[in-house]
Design an enzyme around this catalytic site. Structure first.
Site, PDB file in Angstrom:
ATOM      1  N   HIS A   1       0.894  -1.097  -0.215  1.00 14.80           N
ATOM      2  CA  HIS A   1       0.465   0.002  -0.023  1.00 14.80           C
ATOM      3  C   HIS A   1       0.598   1.338   0.205  1.00 14.80           C
ATOM      4  O   HIS A   1       1.874   1.244   0.572  1.00 14.80           O
ATOM      5  CB  HIS A   1      -1.196  -0.231   1.073  1.00 14.80           C
ATOM      6  CG  HIS A   1      -1.924  -1.087   0.779  1.00 14.80           C
ATOM      7  ND1 HIS A   1      -2.396  -0.594   2.144  1.00 14.80           N
ATOM      8  CD2 HIS A   1      -2.642  -2.338   0.346  1.00 14.80           C
ATOM      9  CE1 HIS A   1      -4.021  -2.001   2.253  1.00 14.80           C
ATOM     10  NE2 HIS A   1      -3.633  -2.290   0.424  1.00 14.80           N
TER      11      HIS A   1
ATOM     12  N   TYR B   1      -8.973   4.159   8.818  1.00 15.89           N
ATOM     13  CA  TYR B   1      -8.834   4.598   9.684  1.00 15.89           C
ATOM     14  C   TYR B   1     -10.059   6.271  10.222  1.00 15.89           C
ATOM     15  O   TYR B   1     -10.025   6.903   9.769  1.00 15.89           O
ATOM     16  CB  TYR B   1      -7.438   5.412  10.832  1.00 15.89           C
ATOM     17  CG  TYR B   1      -6.563   4.338  10.842  1.00 15.89           C
ATOM     18  CD1 TYR B   1      -5.551   4.796   9.423  1.00 15.89           C
ATOM     19  CD2 TYR B   1      -6.162   4.327  11.873  1.00 15.89           C
ATOM     20  CE1 TYR B   1      -4.806   3.486   9.572  1.00 15.89           C
ATOM     21  CE2 TYR B   1      -4.957   2.965  11.956  1.00 15.89           C
ATOM     22  CZ  TYR B   1      -4.231   3.225  10.939  1.00 15.89           C
ATOM     23  OH  TYR B   1      -3.381   1.813  11.258  1.00 15.89           O
TER      24      TYR B   1
ATOM     25  N   PRO C   1      -2.722  -0.969  18.951  1.00 14.15           N
ATOM     26  CA  PRO C   1      -2.501  -0.940  17.732  1.00 14.15           C
ATOM     27  C   PRO C   1      -2.645   0.714  16.988  1.00 14.15           C
ATOM     28  O   PRO C   1      -2.633   0.011  15.126  1.00 14.15           O
ATOM     29  CB  PRO C   1      -3.568  -2.313  17.252  1.00 14.15           C
ATOM     30  CG  PRO C   1      -4.436  -2.158  18.568  1.00 14.15           C
ATOM     31  CD  PRO C   1      -3.333  -1.493  19.444  1.00 14.15           C
TER      32      PRO C   1
ATOM     33  N   LYS D   1       2.404  -0.599  14.752  1.00 10.65           N
ATOM     34  CA  LYS D   1       4.183  -0.656  15.258  1.00 10.65           C
ATOM     35  C   LYS D   1       4.028  -2.141  15.611  1.00 10.65           C
ATOM     36  O   LYS D   1       5.290  -2.744  16.136  1.00 10.65           O
ATOM     37  CB  LYS D   1       3.769   0.731  16.396  1.00 10.65           C
ATOM     38  CG  LYS D   1       3.720   1.316  15.359  1.00 10.65           C
ATOM     39  CD  LYS D   1       5.122   1.656  14.008  1.00 10.65           C
ATOM     40  CE  LYS D   1       4.644   2.943  13.210  1.00 10.65           C
ATOM     41  NZ  LYS D   1       5.429   2.043  12.245  1.00 10.65           N
TER      42      LYS D   1
ATOM     43  N   TYR E   1       4.141   6.372  10.017  1.00  7.40           N
ATOM     44  CA  TYR E   1       3.980   5.383  10.406  1.00  7.40           C
ATOM     45  C   TYR E   1       4.346   4.021   8.565  1.00  7.40           C
ATOM     46  O   TYR E   1       4.407   2.855   9.227  1.00  7.40           O
ATOM     47  CB  TYR E   1       2.409   5.354   9.557  1.00  7.40           C
ATOM     48  CG  TYR E   1       1.525   4.471   8.756  1.00  7.40           C
ATOM     49  CD1 TYR E   1       1.203   3.508   7.886  1.00  7.40           C
ATOM     50  CD2 TYR E   1       0.207   4.016   9.822  1.00  7.40           C
ATOM     51  CE1 TYR E   1       0.350   2.619   8.039  1.00  7.40           C
ATOM     52  CE2 TYR E   1      -0.747   3.536  10.041  1.00  7.40           C
ATOM     53  CZ  TYR E   1      -0.048   2.958   9.073  1.00  7.40           C
ATOM     54  OH  TYR E   1      -1.360   1.440   9.375  1.00  7.40           O
TER      55      TYR E   1
HETATM   56  P1  FAS Z   1       4.214 -12.429  20.545  1.00  5.93           P
HETATM   57  O1  FAS Z   1       3.402 -12.437  22.301  1.00  5.93           O
HETATM   58  O2  FAS Z   1       3.244 -12.491  19.264  1.00  5.93           O
HETATM   59  O3  FAS Z   1       4.763 -13.693  21.153  1.00  5.93           O
HETATM   60  C1  FAS Z   1       5.122 -14.145  22.613  1.00  5.93           C
HETATM   61  C2  FAS Z   1       4.732 -15.791  22.203  1.00  5.93           C
HETATM   62  O4  FAS Z   1       5.519 -15.623  23.899  1.00  5.93           O
HETATM   63  C3  FAS Z   1       3.585 -16.918  21.769  1.00  5.93           C
HETATM   64  O5  FAS Z   1       4.125 -17.473  20.759  1.00  5.93           O
HETATM   65  C4  FAS Z   1       3.655 -17.658  23.339  1.00  5.93           C
HETATM   66  O6  FAS Z   1       2.204 -17.911  23.361  1.00  5.93           O
HETATM   67  C5  FAS Z   1       5.232 -17.542  24.256  1.00  5.93           C
HETATM   68  N1  FAS Z   1       5.294 -17.411  25.721  1.00  5.93           N
HETATM   69  C6  FAS Z   1       4.542 -16.648  26.243  1.00  5.93           C
HETATM   70  N2  FAS Z   1       4.958 -17.317  28.057  1.00  5.93           N
HETATM   71  C7  FAS Z   1       6.227 -18.287  27.398  1.00  5.93           C
HETATM   72  C8  FAS Z   1       6.500 -18.706  28.489  1.00  5.93           C
HETATM   73  N3  FAS Z   1       6.419 -18.843  29.250  1.00  5.93           N
HETATM   74  N4  FAS Z   1       7.113 -20.093  27.597  1.00  5.93           N
HETATM   75  C9  FAS Z   1       7.334 -20.146  26.703  1.00  5.93           C
HETATM   76  N5  FAS Z   1       6.270 -19.455  25.463  1.00  5.93           N
HETATM   77  C10 FAS Z   1       6.098 -18.235  26.602  1.00  5.93           C
HETATM   78  N6  FAS Z   1      -0.251  -5.237  16.720  1.00  5.93           N
HETATM   79  C11 FAS Z   1      -0.298  -4.277  15.400  1.00  5.93           C
HETATM   80  O7  FAS Z   1       0.775  -4.173  14.847  1.00  5.93           O
HETATM   81  N7  FAS Z   1      -1.579  -4.768  14.911  1.00  5.93           N
HETATM   82  C12 FAS Z   1      -2.482  -5.041  15.666  1.00  5.93           C
HETATM   83  O8  FAS Z   1      -3.576  -5.117  14.879  1.00  5.93           O
HETATM   84  C13 FAS Z   1      -2.367  -5.871  16.189  1.00  5.93           C
HETATM   85  N8  FAS Z   1      -3.514  -6.529  17.111  1.00  5.93           N
HETATM   86  C14 FAS Z   1      -2.679  -7.753  18.308  1.00  5.93           C
HETATM   87  C15 FAS Z   1      -3.911  -8.585  18.795  1.00  5.93           C
HETATM   88  C16 FAS Z   1      -4.165  -9.332  19.826  1.00  5.93           C
HETATM   89  C17 FAS Z   1      -4.495 -10.398  20.652  1.00  5.93           C
HETATM   90  C18 FAS Z   1      -2.675  -8.814  20.903  1.00  5.93           C
HETATM   91  C19 FAS Z   1      -2.554  -9.723  21.940  1.00  5.93           C
HETATM   92  C20 FAS Z   1      -1.599  -8.541  20.374  1.00  5.93           C
HETATM   93  C21 FAS Z   1      -1.959  -7.543  18.998  1.00  5.93           C
HETATM   94  N9  FAS Z   1      -0.671  -6.382  17.954  1.00  5.93           N
HETATM   95  C22 FAS Z   1      -1.032  -6.378  17.363  1.00  5.93           C
HETATM   96  C23 FAS Z   1       0.473  -6.433  19.102  1.00  5.93           C
HETATM   97  C24 FAS Z   1       0.878  -8.284  18.149  1.00  5.93           C
HETATM   98  O9  FAS Z   1       0.528  -8.438  16.982  1.00  5.93           O
HETATM   99  C25 FAS Z   1       2.065  -7.923  19.069  1.00  5.93           C
HETATM  100  O10 FAS Z   1       3.303  -6.645  19.115  1.00  5.93           O
HETATM  101  C26 FAS Z   1       3.177  -8.859  18.437  1.00  5.93           C
HETATM  102  O11 FAS Z   1       3.050 -10.422  18.386  1.00  5.93           O
HETATM  103  C27 FAS Z   1       4.846  -8.577  19.457  1.00  5.93           C
HETATM  104  O12 FAS Z   1       4.859  -9.817  18.777  1.00  5.93           O
HETATM  105  P2  FAS Z   1       6.319 -11.047  20.085  1.00  5.93           P
HETATM  106  O13 FAS Z   1       7.159  -9.409  21.201  1.00  5.93           O
HETATM  107  O14 FAS Z   1       7.031 -11.548  19.447  1.00  5.93           O
HETATM  108  O15 FAS Z   1       5.268 -11.121  21.942  1.00  5.93           O
HETATM  109  C1  PHB Z   2      -4.842  -5.253  11.439  1.00  6.92           C
HETATM  110  O1  PHB Z   2      -5.057  -4.927   9.762  1.00  6.92           O
HETATM  111  O2  PHB Z   2      -4.865  -6.067  11.700  1.00  6.92           O
HETATM  112  C2  PHB Z   2      -4.336  -3.243  11.433  1.00  6.92           C
HETATM  113  C3  PHB Z   2      -4.221  -2.551  10.962  1.00  6.92           C
HETATM  114  C4  PHB Z   2      -3.908  -1.516  11.400  1.00  6.92           C
HETATM  115  C5  PHB Z   2      -3.606  -0.822  12.503  1.00  6.92           C
HETATM  116  C6  PHB Z   2      -4.179  -1.864  13.253  1.00  6.92           C
HETATM  117  C7  PHB Z   2      -4.310  -3.458  13.035  1.00  6.92           C
HETATM  118  O3  PHB Z   2      -3.097   0.450  12.959  1.00  6.92           O
END
Ligand code: FAS
Ligand code: PHB
Length: 392
Positions: A72, A201, A293, A297, A385
């Site tokens: 995009h 947005y 979110p 980022k 962004y």
């Molecule tokens: P993660 O949380 O992805 O990964 C951590 C891993 O460690 C997981 O697989 C977990 O199962 C594992 N773990 C935890 N405890 C452990 C233990 N004791 N032993 C072994 N393994 C263990 N970001 C965006 O940019 N846009 C979004 O729309 C967005 N939506 C999100 C929705 C939700 C529900 C959540 C929770 C986060 C969202 N995020 C979003 C943020 C998300 O994308 C994170 O920034 C990203 O997953 C970060 O990656 P990690 O740091 O690897 O952490």
């Molecule tokens: C998504 O596509 O999941 C998304 C896009 C933009 C955002 C957050 C989530 O700021």
């Protein structure tokens, strides 16, 4: 068990770190508490910065991403029934974003690691990190068969997310900065082609809404809801009705309905734990910081952390010089706070605060008008962004 780098967590941070280390000939073992099936189907982020895409491509896991990801060059800010385009690429010398689900990134990274025969243990439990103040840190855990294991390593990477155990293990040594928001996001994934081929947005008196997408023809939609909202109170019909209301406008824009294949509520917070290094334990990604979110980022910041960590470890292993590891935390935190501010800024501009006075939405409208009419203001949003190229 013995390895060079013990990685707790197989999310984007842990998996990208393992990949970057392998490219430098550095061994690692990744420990994950969930199953492969679970982590490959956990719907989360969707927007990849150019730097993230380039890093994955350069490391040999960008083939499907570059084939299926949607590039995009702009996004829309929408309020009072009209959408205004921010020309991201024109404003940043050609940089854009790529839409590609986080679970697809995880699938690609897991497949590459498994095919390459590098250790990735799923469904571990009772994980404890120990002796990271010395030079023989260890990770104790129970493996999927129920056997007690000890993984001895040179370094531990705490990539276990916000609810993991690594950060709590050092919580007495941390400075914590936190801001809870009085709202959350209800997100759905629907089998319907997106009505706009770029993100929208939307600021509305009833609350924020966002239209995103997932390749090839899924719509990803979000609604601002109360922080303690329960999913049961949001049947599909109510979600669609609220989305139509918030996106309605004189320009005829509307979201297209389709079967809802995923629905969830994400709380919203800003969080930073400093420092990221504690002896031979290095925190990275959501284990160290969380952003709302709105700025898309979270995943990108996790990847940025581990690019710095992999660089520091590679330098240390090849020269014995630990100076880049000594500066790991400060180098990451410079980007972390820039991204924290941008994510907070986007969130405050677009969300309605419960109980706010009438003055607030007037300020937000003025800010939206300014961002969409001033080249300087639009450039500031665009460069944040698409991802600032801070030195790594
Ligand atoms: P993660 O949380 O992805 O990964 C951590 C891993 O460690 C997981 O697989 C977990 O199962 C594992 N773990 C935890 N405890 C452990 C233990 N004791 N032993 C072994 N393994 C263990 N970001 C965006 O940019 N846009 C979004 O729309 C967005 N939506 C999100 C929705 C939700 C529900 C959540 C929770 C986060 C969202 N995020 C979003 C943020 C998300 O994308 C994170 O920034 C990203 O997953 C970060 O990656 P990690 O740091 O690897 O952490
Ligand atoms: C998504 O596509 O999941 C998304 C896009 C933009 C955002 C957050 C989530 O700021």
């Amino acid at each position: 068990m013995r390895t060079q780098v013990g990685i707790v967590g197989a999310g984007p941070a842990g998996l990208v770190l393992g990949l970057l280390l392998a490219r430098e000939g550095i061994e690692s073992v990744v420990l994950e508490s969930r199953s492969r099936e679970y982590i490959e189907h956990r719907v989360r982020a969707g927007v990849l910065e150019q730097g993230t895409v380039d890093c994955l491509a350069a490391s040999g896991v960008g083939e499907r991403l570059q084939r299926e990801g949607m590039v995009h060059h702009g996004l829309f800010l929408r309020w009072d029934g009209y959408s205004h385009r921010i020309a991201l690429s024109d404003l940043t010398g050609g940089r854009g974003i790529t839409l590609y689900g986080q679970q697809e990134v995880v699938k690609d990274l897991v497949a590459e690691r498994v095919e390459d025969g590098r250790e990735l243990l799923f469904e571990v439990s009772d994980v404890r990190v120990e002796d990271f103040d010395g030079d023989e840190p260890a990770i104790r855990f129970t493996d999927a068969t129920g056997a007690e294991q000890v993984l001895r390593c040179d370094v531990i990477a705490g990539c276990d997310g916000f609810h993991g155990l690594c950060r709590p293990t050092v919580e007495t040594a941390l400075r914590v900065y936190e801001r809870e928001y009085p709202f959350g996001w209800l997100g759905i994934l629907a089998e319907a082609a997106p009505s706009s081929d770029e993100l929208v947005y939307c600021h509305h008196e009833r609350g924020f809404a966002l239209q995103s997408m997932r390749p090839p023809d899924l719509t990803r939609l979000y609604l601002q809801v109360a922080p303690d909202e329960e999913l049961e109170r949001w049947p599909d019909e109510r979600v669609w009705e609220e989305l139509h209301t918030r996106f309605a406008g004189d320009d005829g824009f509307d979201v297209a309905e389709g079967a809802v294949v995923e629905k969830g509520i994400t709380p919203m917070r800003s969080f930073v734990a400093e420092p990221l290094r504690h002896g031979r334990l290095f925190l990275a990604g959501d284990a160290a910081h969380i952003v709302p979110p709105t700025g898309a980022k979270g995943l990108n910041l996790a990847v940025a952390d581990v690019r710095v960590l992999a660089d520091g470890l590679a330098h240390w292993y090849s020269t014995g010089d630990g100076s880049r590891l000594d500066s790991y935390s400060d180098r990451c935190l410079r980007r972390v706070w820039r991204v924290q501010h941008f994510s907070w800024w986007m969130t405050r501009m677009l969300h309605r605060l419960p109980g706010e006075d009438p003055f607030e939405p007037m300020l937000q409208r003025s800010q939206l008008e300014y961002v969409c009419s001033s080249h300087a203001a639009a450039t500031s949003l665009a460069e944040n962004y698409v991802g600032l190229e801070l030195e790594l």
